[in-house]
Design a protein around this motif. Structure first.
Motif, short mmCIF file in Angstrom:
data_model
loop_
_atom_site.label_atom_id
_atom_site.label_comp_id
_atom_site.label_asym_id
_atom_site.label_seq_id
_atom_site.Cartn_x
_atom_site.Cartn_y
_atom_site.Cartn_z
N SER A 115 0.83 -1.20 0.00
CA SER A 115 0.00 0.00 0.00
C SER A 115 0.87 1.25 0.00
O SER A 115 2.07 1.20 0.30
CB SER A 115 -0.90 0.01 1.24
N HIS A 116 0.25 2.38 -0.30
CA HIS A 116 1.00 3.64 -0.26
C HIS A 116 1.45 3.94 1.16
O HIS A 116 2.50 4.55 1.37
CB HIS A 116 0.17 4.79 -0.85
N ARG A 117 0.69 3.50 2.15
CA ARG A 117 1.12 3.71 3.54
C ARG A 117 2.39 2.92 3.86
O ARG A 117 3.28 3.40 4.56
CB ARG A 117 0.00 3.30 4.50
N TRP A 118 2.45 1.70 3.36
CA TRP A 118 3.65 0.88 3.57
C TRP A 118 4.86 1.57 2.94
O TRP A 118 5.93 1.65 3.55
CB TRP A 118 3.46 -0.51 2.97
N ARG A 120 5.26 4.69 2.42
CA ARG A 120 5.60 5.89 3.20
C ARG A 120 6.54 5.52 4.35
O ARG A 120 7.48 6.25 4.64
CB ARG A 120 4.35 6.56 3.75
N TRP A 121 6.31 4.40 5.01
CA TRP A 121 7.20 3.95 6.08
C TRP A 121 8.54 3.49 5.51
O TRP A 121 9.59 3.78 6.08
CB TRP A 121 6.55 2.82 6.90
#
Length: 142
Positions: A115-118, A120-121
């Motif tokens: 995901s885009h959240r992954w 980002r991390w």
């Protein structure tokens, strides 16, 4: 020797600029709406060009670092455990760079499902590695 150090620092800074931005492109790729082929292709092209350029910067950065280490003896001898720790961090940075290349291939093949959240991390990893590497050089704790 000071010119070698100067160019080493410039190439390292430029290499890291690419390592900071490439995963950000991955975030954007993960957010592309299905069916938006032109946007996806443009981001993939940007990522490929950035990876190629970043790799070209990594070679002289590492080469000049090796020259300083082996040619000038920086970090050799007793009381220089900081350099061994830094070299360990450099190996992690090269591994991160390699992982980015693999992720780009997976994104291009449309097989990466992060995901885009992954992403980002994942984008924060080089920041941490840079802080540790710089701290080891400046503080020389070992």
């Amino acid at each position: 020797m000071l010119w070698v150090k100067t160019f080493h620092i410039v190439f390292i800074a430029s290499w890291f600029a690419g390592l900071f931005y490439l995963p950000r492109i991955f975030v954007n790729l993960a957010m592309v709406a299905p069916g938006s082929v032109a946007e996806r292709d443009r981001l993939l092209l940007m990522a490929r060009k950035l990876l190629r350029f970043t790799t070209l910067l990594a070679v002289p950065a590492i080469g000049l670092g090796l020259w300083l280490w082996l040619g000038y003896g920086i970090g050799q001898g007793a009381g220089n455990g900081w350099l061994h720790a830094k070299l360990g961090v450099v190996v992690l940075i090269v591994l991160y760079h390699w992982i980015c290349a693999r992720m780009l291939r997976a994104l291009a093949a449309n097989t990466d499902q992060h995901s885009h959240r992954w992403f980002r991390w994942f984008n924060e990893v080089p920041v941490l590695l840079l802080v540790v590497a710089v701290a080891l050089v400046v503080v020389k704790p070992f």
